[in-house]
Design an enzyme around this catalytic site. Structure first.
Site, short mmCIF file in Angstrom:
data_model
loop_
_atom_site.label_atom_id
_atom_site.label_comp_id
_atom_site.label_asym_id
_atom_site.label_seq_id
_atom_site.Cartn_x
_atom_site.Cartn_y
_atom_site.Cartn_z
CG HIS A 164 5.76 -10.01 7.42
ND1 HIS A 164 4.79 -9.36 6.71
CD2 HIS A 164 6.25 -9.10 8.31
CE1 HIS A 164 4.68 -8.12 7.17
NE2 HIS A 164 5.55 -7.93 8.13
CG HIS A 183 2.40 -11.46 9.15
ND1 HIS A 183 1.53 -10.66 9.85
CD2 HIS A 183 3.63 -10.98 9.40
CE1 HIS A 183 2.23 -9.74 10.50
NE2 HIS A 183 3.49 -9.90 10.25
CG ASP A 197 5.07 -1.27 11.99
OD1 ASP A 197 4.74 -1.08 10.81
OD2 ASP A 197 5.59 -2.33 12.40
CG ASP A 217 4.40 -3.89 7.51
OD1 ASP A 217 4.49 -3.00 8.37
OD2 ASP A 217 4.44 -5.11 7.78
CD GLU A 219 8.39 -6.35 10.72
OE1 GLU A 219 8.21 -5.54 11.64
OE2 GLU A 219 7.47 -6.99 10.19
CD GLU A 257 7.69 -3.56 8.62
OE1 GLU A 257 7.19 -2.90 9.55
OE2 GLU A 257 7.27 -4.66 8.22
#
Ligand code: MN
Ligand code: MN
Length: 297
Positions: free
Chosen positions: A156, A164, A84, A96, A189, A282
């Site tokens: 998020h 976030h 990640d 992300d 994700e 993600e």
């Protein structure tokens, strides 16, 4: 969103995508986690971005939030590996993105479950789609493979110096009727699990972020604090600090900052069911007249 700001998000997304692809190629038996994480983070900087958080490399029953410790000797062998990667450009967290590498050769369907769930979710992402609808797509796709979505982990909002933002993109149909709005930037994700689909904190945290400001008296802690200003509230790794300070000073400062409620530490997130395996996929998305999956190459 202003064009220049959007450009920064998109650039961060592109860098994250390339760094993740580069990192995927490094995940092979015998390689050290620490080397892989450091190479990916160096690559991000080389491409003109900054890590938005330490590279997460999480094994098997761990869904997320493991990053190599200072001097980590762990090597890849036959694990199910979640990689990640996060990138910001001038604070714009446009990247992300995560994927799963199955070094065991036994969990390709589990890997596919989170990938399919992500693709299904991205198909419905547009202005007006409710968060619950996204969750339903994810849940349906993962269940159709015979696995469970991890319900207490979610996507998020992503923002400026903010990994976030206030809202969560659920990984199951939680009936949230909040609609996606023009100009939102989000990370979707899904996590698929062979276990019960619930994670809890477990283990030593090597990822932290500053969550407040308070005067600090101790000189060592103050020196460490000064270094942390650069991250401006985004998560950092213990090992990033040991480049400038001996480990005992780092640990002392982190402990004090935790006690003062200035620092939050993030332990690994591990399946409640022992022996379970988890996969993750993600992408980061800009939602507007045009939907841009910023981390898709
Ligand atoms: Mn991520
Ligand atoms: Mn994320």
């Amino acid at each position: 969103m202003e064009e220049e700001t959007l450009r920064k998000y998109v650039e961060a997304g592109r860098i994250a995508a390339e760094a993740l692809e580069f990192g995927k190629g490094l995940v092979r038996p015998g390689a050290k986690l620490l080397d892989v994480a450091e190479k990916i983070e160096a690559k991000i900087v080389m491409m003109g971005g900054m890590p938005a958080f330490p590279v997460n490399i999480s094994f098997n029953e761990t869904a997320a939030h493991y990053t190599p410790s200072p001097g980590d000797e762990t090597v890849f062998n036959d694990q199910v590996v979640k990689l990640d990667v996060g990138v910001h450009v001038d604070g714009c967290v446009g990247g992300d993105t995560a994927l799963t590498v199955d070094l065991s050769g036994k969990y390709s369907d589990l890997v596919k479950a989170s990938e399919d769930a992500l693709n299904a979710a991205l198909k419905v992402v547009q202005v007006g789609t409710t968060l619950g609808q996204i969750g339903r797509e994810i849940e349906d796709a993962i269940m159709s493979h015979g696995f469970k979505p991890v319900r207490n982990l979610s996507g998020h909002g992503i923002g400026e110096w903010d990994l976030h933002t206030g809202y969560s993109i659920p990984n199951y149909d939680n009936k949230d009727d909040t609609p996606l709005e023009d100009g939102m930037t989000i990370a979707v994700e899904p996590f698929a699990s062979t276990g019960v689909g619930l994670i809890h904190d477990k283990g030593v945290p090597y990822i932290h972020s500053i969550i407040g400001r308070k005067p600090v008296r101790n000189i060592v802690t103050r020196q460490v604090m000064k270094k942390l200003d650069a991250y401006n509230g985004l998560p950092f790794a213990t090992r990033w600090l040991t480049k400038d300070f001996p480990l005992f000073k780092v640990n002392f400062a982190l402990k004090e900052l935790n006690q003062l409620d200035i620092l939050k530490s993030y332990p690994p997130l591990v399946e409640r069911a022992s022996g379970a395996f988890i996969s993750q996929a993600e992408h980061s998305v800009y939602v507007g007249d045009k939907v841009i999956v910023m981390t898709r190459i």
